[in-house]
Structure formats: structure tokens, C-alpha cells
Design a protein around this motif. Structure first.
Motif, PDB file in Angstrom:
ATOM      1  N   PRO A 155      50.857  43.396  35.081  1.00  0.00           N
ATOM      2  CA  PRO A 155      50.929  42.852  36.454  1.00  0.00           C
ATOM      3  C   PRO A 155      51.428  43.854  37.471  1.00  0.00           C
ATOM      4  N   GLU A 156      52.240  44.826  37.017  1.00  0.00           N
ATOM      5  CA  GLU A 156      52.805  45.778  37.976  1.00  0.00           C
ATOM      6  C   GLU A 156      51.747  46.711  38.555  1.00  0.00           C
ATOM      7  N   ARG A 157      50.613  46.855  37.870  1.00  0.00           N
ATOM      8  CA  ARG A 157      49.569  47.721  38.407  1.00  0.00           C
ATOM      9  C   ARG A 157      48.219  47.019  38.541  1.00  0.00           C
ATOM     10  N   ALA A 158      48.224  45.716  38.403  1.00  0.00           N
ATOM     11  CA  ALA A 158      46.975  44.964  38.533  1.00  0.00           C
ATOM     12  C   ALA A 158      46.520  44.963  39.988  1.00  0.00           C
ATOM     13  N   ALA A 159      45.227  45.185  40.191  1.00  0.00           N
ATOM     14  CA  ALA A 159      44.647  45.140  41.533  1.00  0.00           C
ATOM     15  C   ALA A 159      44.068  43.762  41.811  1.00  0.00           C
ATOM     16  N   ARG A 160      43.158  43.325  40.953  1.00  0.00           N
ATOM     17  CA  ARG A 160      42.542  42.010  41.131  1.00  0.00           C
ATOM     18  C   ARG A 160      42.879  41.052  39.991  1.00  0.00           C
ATOM     19  N   ASP A 161      43.313  41.594  38.845  1.00  0.00           N
ATOM     20  CA  ASP A 161      43.622  40.736  37.705  1.00  0.00           C
ATOM     21  C   ASP A 161      44.839  39.872  37.993  1.00  0.00           C
ATOM     22  N   ARG A 162      44.787  38.634  37.543  1.00  0.00           N
ATOM     23  CA  ARG A 162      45.938  37.755  37.633  1.00  0.00           C
ATOM     24  C   ARG A 162      45.959  36.888  36.383  1.00  0.00           C
ATOM     25  N   LEU A 163      47.100  36.276  36.148  1.00  0.00           N
ATOM     26  CA  LEU A 163      47.260  35.453  34.964  1.00  0.00           C
ATOM     27  C   LEU A 163      46.323  34.257  35.002  1.00  0.00           C
ATOM     28  N   ASP A 169      39.649  44.191  36.752  1.00  0.00           N
ATOM     29  CA  ASP A 169      40.101  45.563  36.957  1.00  0.00           C
ATOM     30  C   ASP A 169      39.520  46.562  35.963  1.00  0.00           C
ATOM     31  N   LEU A 170      39.148  46.109  34.770  1.00  0.00           N
ATOM     32  CA  LEU A 170      38.702  47.008  33.706  1.00  0.00           C
ATOM     33  C   LEU A 170      37.244  46.770  33.351  1.00  0.00           C
TER      34      LEU A 170
END
Length: 266
Positions: A155-163, A169-170
Motif C-alpha cells: 500500500p505504501e507504493r500502490a498507485a491504483r491498487d487498493r484492498l 499497477d502490475l
């Protein structure tokens, strides 16, 4: 001879108000939520509601009290809210209390089994999720069958990913080793416009599980082989690993699927 003092109590000066945190922790529903968060994850209210065995409106009130009382903090990703312990000190306090506390009285057995069945394995649309889903993807990454990421949510480097949502992102892809694995298992990926490999950030495990056409084909084949079956504990979405599945998943994926019911991914 001077009486020995507990070093941890030095400096409190008799001013610590134990009653406030004790009242927050002492409620059965709130304690169930706190224990569910003790492994460091941030969880949505829906899961914490299931863990506590209460109505959503009641869960919302409990979470508000825990947040206002400084035991929880809220993380927001998009329109969604996730709750986690407010600090390492809160976790340490809960762990210390857990050593003193007697076993918690069982909630409704049906509620407990439903929540556990969904965490062990479930369908996410048409692919496998929960401990089963993330274990399959982790195994494929370790085998070199997939490449493009490490299977973890950062989560600290996620751009669009969320829980609890599809990942963006990948870019994972199936390798030659992955196609060979699918051939051995008899997995057939139907041609079409659907993207071959996608992933979701699993809502209970907070790791990636395989989605897309490949994820759907894999789950379909696991069901055809009789390795998993739907409807565990009477929950439509829950996936249960069969005896044949334990052996097959161990042989082809190196997965100890019996560990799913003990709350770990192996």
C-alpha cells in the motif's frame, strides 16, 4: 529488604486510567475485531462485521468507538475504508492481555464456520480467492510459472491498487513454465477478448490472487478434477479442498492446503 518493582510500571505515577481502554477492549464484539487485526492487516468493515458476528450497523458503532478511543486508525483507498490497529503499542498491549485472558466463549458456530470457510477459500467472480487463491498464485510465482510481481500488496507504493479490488499497477504474464504447468493439469484457457492474466488484491489475505481468463480456467479445472468443491459449510461462494485436492495441490503446487483451516497460507 526493598520490594522489587515492575520496571514497566516505573513512571506511571498512579495516573494511568486503565478503565478507558479496558472498557473498549472488554466488549466481546470489539475484542473479536481487535484480535482479527492483530496480524497487522487493514480490514474492511464487512470482514470485521463477520468476525464479530454482529449486524453492520452495530459493527459501525463499535469501530467508531475503537477509532475515537485511539485503538484503531482508518485507511482510505478510493471510496473504501479499512481499519487497522493504531500503533505497535496497541498490538503489544493486546498480545499481553491475550496471555492473561481465558478462551473467548464461542460465537454462533454457524457464524464462525461461515467466516472461516470464506477466508480459507472462495470464488471471486469466477476465480479462486482467499488462502487458496493467494497460495496458488504464490506457488506459480515461486515456480516461475508467472512473472511480473511478487504477489504482495504494497500500500505504501500502490498507485491504483487498493484492498479488495482488481489490481492495475502490475502486469503479470504466464511463462513457458506456466504453460507447461497448465498442460500437465489439463487447464484449457478459452480464447476470447478477455485479458489472459489479471489479479485482485485479496480482501482477506491482502495478497494477490490470479484472475482473468487464466484464473477462471484454473478454477474450472480444479473443480473438474474434484480438487475443490463449492458450498463449504453451506456458503455458496466458499471453496473446500477435497482429499484428492490436498494431494494434487501438494504435488503440483507444493501447497499444504490442510493449513488453510488453521489460518495460514503454506
Amino acid at each position: 529488604m526493598r520490594e522489587a518493582r515492575n520496571p514497566a510500571a516505573t513512571g506511571l505515577g498512579g495516573d494511568a486510567d486503565f478503565a478507558t481502554p479496558a472498557e473498549l477492549v472488554g466488549h466481546p464484539a470489539r475484542s473479536a475485531m481487535l484480535l482479527a487485526l492483530l496480524d497487522g492487516r487493514a480490514l474492511p468493515m464487512s470482514l470485521l462485521t463477520a468476525e464479530a458476528g454482529v449486524a453492520p450497523s452495530t459493527a459501525s458503532a463499535h469501530l467508531a468507538r475503537l477509532t475515537e478511543g485511539g485503538l484503531l486508525r482508518v485507511r482510505r483507498q478510493g471510496r473504501h475504508r479499512y481499519y487497522q490497529l493504531a500503533s505497535a503499542e496497541v498490538a503489544q498491549a493486546l498480545e499481553a492481555l491475550a496471555k492473561l485472558a481465558p478462551p473467548r466463549p464461542a460465537r454462533s458456530l454457524r457464524t464462525v464456520r461461515k467466516a472461516e470457510a470464506l477466508r480459507a477459500g472462495r470464488s471471486c467472480y469466477d476465480h479462486a480467492a482467499g488462502r487458496l487463491g493467494v497460495a496458488l498464485m504464490r506457488s506459480m510465482l515461486e515456480q516461475g510459472a508467472l512473472t511480473g510481481g511478487d504477489g504482495l500488496h504494497h500500500p505504501e507504493r500502490a498507485a491504483r491498487d487498493r484492498l479488495s479490488a482488481p489490481g492495475h499497477d502490475l502486469e503479470y504474464r504466464i511463462t513457458d513454465a506456466g504453460w507447461a504447468l497448465f498442460d500437465r493439469l489439463g487447464v484449457t484457457v478459452a480464447p476470447g477478448k478477455r485479458k489472459l492474466v489479471r489479479y485482485c488484491v485479496d480482501w482477506t489475505e491482502q495478497r494477490h490472487h490470479l484472475a482473468g481468463a487464466a484464473g477462471a480456467a484454473l478454477l474450472t479445472r480444479l473443480e473438474e478434477l474434484g480438487w475443490v468443491r463449492r458450498g463449504a459449510q453451506g456458503v455458496d461462494r466458499a471453496l473446500e479442498v477435497t482429499e484428492e485436492g490436498h494431494a494434487g495441490l501438494g504435488e503440483h503446487f507444493g501447497i499444504d492446503s490442510a493449513g488453510f483451516v488453521r489460518g495460514r497460507v503454506a
